[in-house]
Structure formats: C-alpha cells, structure tokens
Design a protein around this motif. Structure first.
Motif, PDB file in Angstrom:
ATOM      1  N   SER A 140       0.822  -1.205   0.000  1.00 25.29           N
ATOM      2  CA  SER A 140       0.000   0.000   0.000  1.00 25.29           C
ATOM      3  C   SER A 140       0.858   1.257   0.000  1.00 25.29           C
ATOM      4  O   SER A 140       0.535   2.243  -0.682  1.00 25.29           O
ATOM      5  N   MET A 160       0.811   4.145  -2.994  1.00 25.65           N
ATOM      6  CA  MET A 160       0.440   5.528  -2.704  1.00 25.65           C
ATOM      7  C   MET A 160       1.559   6.523  -2.993  1.00 25.65           C
ATOM      8  O   MET A 160       1.330   7.726  -2.990  1.00 25.65           O
ATOM      9  N   SER A 203      -4.806   6.966  -4.301  1.00 22.57           N
ATOM     10  CA  SER A 203      -5.321   7.505  -3.046  1.00 22.57           C
ATOM     11  C   SER A 203      -5.469   6.386  -2.025  1.00 22.57           C
ATOM     12  O   SER A 203      -5.507   5.197  -2.368  1.00 22.57           O
ATOM     13  N   GLN A 204      -5.598   6.782  -0.764  1.00 21.47           N
ATOM     14  CA  GLN A 204      -5.740   5.787   0.294  1.00 21.47           C
ATOM     15  C   GLN A 204      -7.034   4.996   0.126  1.00 21.47           C
ATOM     16  O   GLN A 204      -7.068   3.790   0.381  1.00 21.47           O
ATOM     17  N   SER A 205      -8.096   5.671  -0.308  1.00 22.49           N
ATOM     18  CA  SER A 205      -9.366   4.961  -0.514  1.00 22.49           C
ATOM     19  C   SER A 205      -9.265   3.973  -1.672  1.00 22.49           C
ATOM     20  O   SER A 205      -9.815   2.863  -1.605  1.00 22.49           O
ATOM     21  N   VAL A 212      -6.552   2.397  -2.639  1.00 25.87           N
ATOM     22  CA  VAL A 212      -5.784   1.256  -2.144  1.00 25.87           C
ATOM     23  C   VAL A 212      -6.653   0.369  -1.251  1.00 25.87           C
ATOM     24  O   VAL A 212      -6.543  -0.866  -1.284  1.00 25.87           O
ATOM     25  N   GLY A 213      -7.538   0.993  -0.482  1.00 31.44           N
ATOM     26  CA  GLY A 213      -8.448   0.209   0.363  1.00 31.44           C
ATOM     27  C   GLY A 213      -9.366  -0.694  -0.442  1.00 31.44           C
ATOM     28  O   GLY A 213      -9.670  -1.816  -0.033  1.00 31.44           O
TER      29      GLY A 213
END
Length: 233
Positions: free
Chosen positions: A83, A87, A94-96, A98-99
């Motif tokens: 992750s 990023m 974005s972090q979302s 990657v989530g």
C-alpha cells in the motif's frame, strides 16, 4: 466530533459481533453434518510431545513446515508494504483506492476451490511450483511503476499465494500418517512465525531500499519455497 462518531460506530459493531458469534456457533452446531472416520484418543502431554517430535523428524514434513513459514511470511510482508508503494509517486493512488484493493481477496475463493482438483490431476508438487511461480510473477509486475501492472500484480500474487497455501496445507494432512492434529498445529506455528519474522524484516528493507528491497526479499522467499517443493517428493 469525528472521534465521538467513531466510538459510536465501533460500539455498535461490537454489539453486533457479540450477537453474531453465538448465533454463528448455533448454526454451525445444527447445520454441519456429523464427523466421519473420527477416532477419539486420550490427550496427554507425552503423546503431544511425541507427535511433535515424530513430525519434526520427518524430512518431508519439515520441508512443508518451512514452506508454510516462507509463503505466509511473503504474504504478510507483501500486504504490509504494497500500500505504501502504491500511494507513492509515480503511481500515487489515493488511500481509498488502495483500500478497495482488498476486493482482490475474493479471488482466493476461486483459487482455493479449483487448485485441489488440479493437484489431484497433475500432482501436488507440480501445482505448488506453478503457484509459487505465479506469485513471483505477481511480485515482478508490482515493480513496474504504473497503475495497471501494479494492481494486476497484486491480484496475481493473491492467486498464487492461496493456491500454494491450499496445496501445502493439504499435503501436511496427507503426509502425516498419525498424530495429524500435531502436524496441523506445527504447520500453523511455522505459518504464523513466518508472518512475524518476514513482516518485521520487510519493514527494515522498506526503510533501506523501498519496495525494490521488499520485492527482492519476497522473490527470494518464494523461489526458496519452490526449491523445497521440488525436493519434496
């Protein structure tokens, strides 16, 4: 305000979990079919220790335990640091976003379901080496600093890992002629020990060489697993 809302959400989730766990236990108790070919034995510390010693003295099982150590270590190290790689520039997800990659875990259901039949047809050793090769290929794709190859690499690595894990865990059960519970527990011990060791070592490599260092460690672990599989007849 955000912290207060988070506490409310987590408290609600905790209450739901407290209700779901006993309900799930009742469903398992009522719906699962009765066990077959089960012979209860008296449990004693001496029997447990002798079972562990028996399996650790078996060269094939030792290789399988070490393979579990290596593949689980590579899996945990991969997802601990992929992750951060995704990023960072130039990929810069974005972090979302990657989530959302956690959805690739759904591939494990297909992989694990099909690999057993494939191992019966082609042989467990060949399928295991092939699965490890797939995982190595997935790691290699993540080195490419582009979004599509990196995400495809994550999905391919997932398929390779779960296929390898299914084959190895199945071989442990088949190779243990007696004290199979101890064989399974030893596999789990090595499995999670690998997660702790490689997960921590991956952090050291990330600090020194970023994803290139982590991917090099993952490749080495998977290739060593393939060597062990080749020698495990």
């Amino acid at each position: 305000m955000m912290a207060f809302s988070f506490e409310i959400l987590t408290a609600g989730a905790s209450r739901h979990n407290n209700l779901a766990m006993p309900l799930g236990a009742v469903l398992v108790w009522r719906l699962l079919p009765p066990s077959r070919h089960f012979e209860p034995r008296r449990l004693s510390l001496g029997n447990a220790i002798s079972g562990y010693a028996l399996h650790l003295g078996n060269p094939l099982l030792r290789r399988l335990f070490l393979t579990g150590f290596l593949i689980m270590g590579s899996f945990v190290a991969f997802f601990n640091y992929i992750s951060f790689h995704l990023m960072r520039e130039p990929i810069a997800l974005s972090q979302s976003a990657v989530g959302w990659l956690s959805l690739v875990y759904l591939l494990s259901t297909v992989t694990s379901a099909r690999v057993g039949a494939l191992a019966d047809r082609l042989g467990a050793r060949k399928v295991l080496i092939g699965a490890l090769g797939v995982a190595v290929f997935g790691v290699g794709l993540t080195i490419i600093d582009q979004v599509v190859p990196a995400i495809l690499g994550v999905a391919i690595f997932i398929c390779g890992f779960f296929a390898a894990h299914a084959v190895v865990s199945g071989r442990v059960g088949r190779s243990a002629r007696q004290a199979r519970a101890q064989a399974t527990s030893l596999y789990q011990i090595f499995f999670y020990l690998g997660a702790n060791v490689a997960g921590s070592l991956g952090g050291q490599l990330w600090q020194r060489a970023d994803w290139a260092g982590v991917s090099l460690m993952l490749t080495a672990m998977l290739l060593l697993s393939a060597v062990l599989a080749f020698r495990s007849r």
